[in-house]
Design an enzyme around this catalytic site. Structure first.
Site, PDB file in Angstrom:
ATOM      1  N   LYS A  73       6.159  10.504   0.747  1.00  0.00           N
ATOM      2  CA  LYS A  73       5.935   9.552  -0.345  1.00  0.00           C
ATOM      3  C   LYS A  73       6.138  10.171  -1.726  1.00  0.00           C
ATOM      4  O   LYS A  73       6.608   9.489  -2.642  1.00  0.00           O
ATOM      5  CB  LYS A  73       4.533   8.956  -0.251  1.00  0.00           C
ATOM      6  CG  LYS A  73       4.348   7.966   0.880  1.00  0.00           C
ATOM      7  CD  LYS A  73       2.955   7.330   0.798  1.00  0.00           C
ATOM      8  CE  LYS A  73       2.768   6.282   1.867  1.00  0.00           C
ATOM      9  NZ  LYS A  73       1.447   5.611   1.754  1.00  0.00           N
ATOM     10  N   ASN A  94       6.529   4.175  -1.623  1.00  0.00           N
ATOM     11  CA  ASN A  94       6.579   3.901  -0.180  1.00  0.00           C
ATOM     12  C   ASN A  94       7.621   2.858   0.199  1.00  0.00           C
ATOM     13  O   ASN A  94       7.694   2.450   1.357  1.00  0.00           O
ATOM     14  CB  ASN A  94       5.201   3.499   0.352  1.00  0.00           C
ATOM     15  CG  ASN A  94       4.740   2.147  -0.135  1.00  0.00           C
ATOM     16  OD1 ASN A  94       5.273   1.584  -1.096  1.00  0.00           O
ATOM     17  ND2 ASN A  94       3.730   1.604   0.514  1.00  0.00           N
ATOM     18  N   ALA A 135      -9.870   8.660  -5.503  1.00  0.00           N
ATOM     19  CA  ALA A 135      -8.915   8.788  -6.602  1.00  0.00           C
ATOM     20  C   ALA A 135      -7.613   9.426  -6.147  1.00  0.00           C
ATOM     21  O   ALA A 135      -6.819   9.864  -6.959  1.00  0.00           O
ATOM     22  CB  ALA A 135      -9.534   9.609  -7.741  1.00  0.00           C
TER      23      ALA A 135
END
Length: 269
Positions: A73, A94, A135
């Site tokens: 990714k 993605n 996060a």
């Protein structure tokens, strides 16, 4: 299985390993549902030859696009010709659309898929106070998407506060007027409570937030799909909360991925 012909549009998913991927099945079901002549197949590419694989794929004239999953990714951004501002700020993508001239355009749909999943189940994020546990990974994209969707406030809570501060700064760089704070594990005072971490996939995982502080007026949301009933969702129901499962996020992403790669229902073609 549908008949594949010379007119069939080709799509692929890049992953390493590849055996576990479920997206081809879901995307092919979507193609059949909307009457689109396309097929998605798995492409096993290792990190050390990803660049060569992508270079070859971009030269396939009947390639519509690529789905990208772990561990590619982040690496795919450097191999694409263009990436959306959100993907650049997140640092990962993605989905990649192949333009007619072979140019590759990358985007990240984890967060937008989560928001579409909410909307599909009758939950409008606009004006709501949102609490996000995590996060990194999916939480990155969900934070951007919730702010883009119009939440009135976003609180980011992470075990490492510096990562939460970093995500806050990156979102504010695109949405400078947003109300974003770095919080603690206490989710009280929010309408939406979202687990954006992987905590809950294993039976002995700690909870991603202080479930004792949940109240019945809150909607508690997961990104984890297996198990469906995570310890957090079980605890939330015990507190009287409504819950939102992880599966709608994938369903929302499938639709968005198809749209990003130029696939439209028959009625719109």
């Amino acid at each position: 299985m549908k008949e594949i012909s010379g007119n069939t549009r080709l799509f692929g998913i890049l992953a390493d390993p590849i055996y576990h991927v479920k997206t081809p099945q879901r995307l092919n079901e979507h193609f059949a549902r909307i009457g689109f002549d396309g097929v998605c197949v798995p492409f096993h590419a290792r990190p050390d030859n990803l660049a060569e694989v992508v270079a070859g794929l971009r030269r396939l004239e009947n390639l519509g696009g690529l789905i990208v999953t772990m561990p590619h990714k982040a690496a795919i951004l450097a191999l694409a010709d263009e990436a959306t501002p959100v993907a650049r700020k997140i640092g990962a993508a993605n989905v990649v659309r192949r333009e007619a001239d072979g140019r590759l355009v990358a985007h990240m749909l984890d967060g937008e898929g989560f928001v579409r999943g909410l909307r599909t189940h009758g939950v409008a994020p606009e004006g709501k106070r949102a609490f996000l546990a995590g996060a990194g990974g999916a939480a990155n994209a969900i934070g951007f998407a919730l702010v883009q969707a119009g939440v009135s406030r976003l609180t980011i809570a992470n075990r490492t506060p510096a990562k939460a501060e970093d995500l806050r700064a990156r979102i504010l760089s695109l949405h400078p007027g947003a109300d974003i704070t770095v919080g603690t594990a206490d989710p009280s005072g929010h309408d939406l409570v979202v687990n954006g971490t992987s905590l809950g996939m294993k039976p002995d995982d700690a909870l991603p937030l202080d479930a004792a502080r949940l109240t019945p007026d809150q909607l508690v949301c997961e990104v984890i799909m297996q198990p469906a009933d995570t310890p957090l969702l079980v605890a939330a129901r015990e507190r009287g909360c409504k819950v939102h499962y992880g599966a709608p996020m994938l369903a929302g992403q499938i639709e968005l991925m198809a749209e990003m790669m130029g696939v439209a229902p028959a009625a719109q073609r």
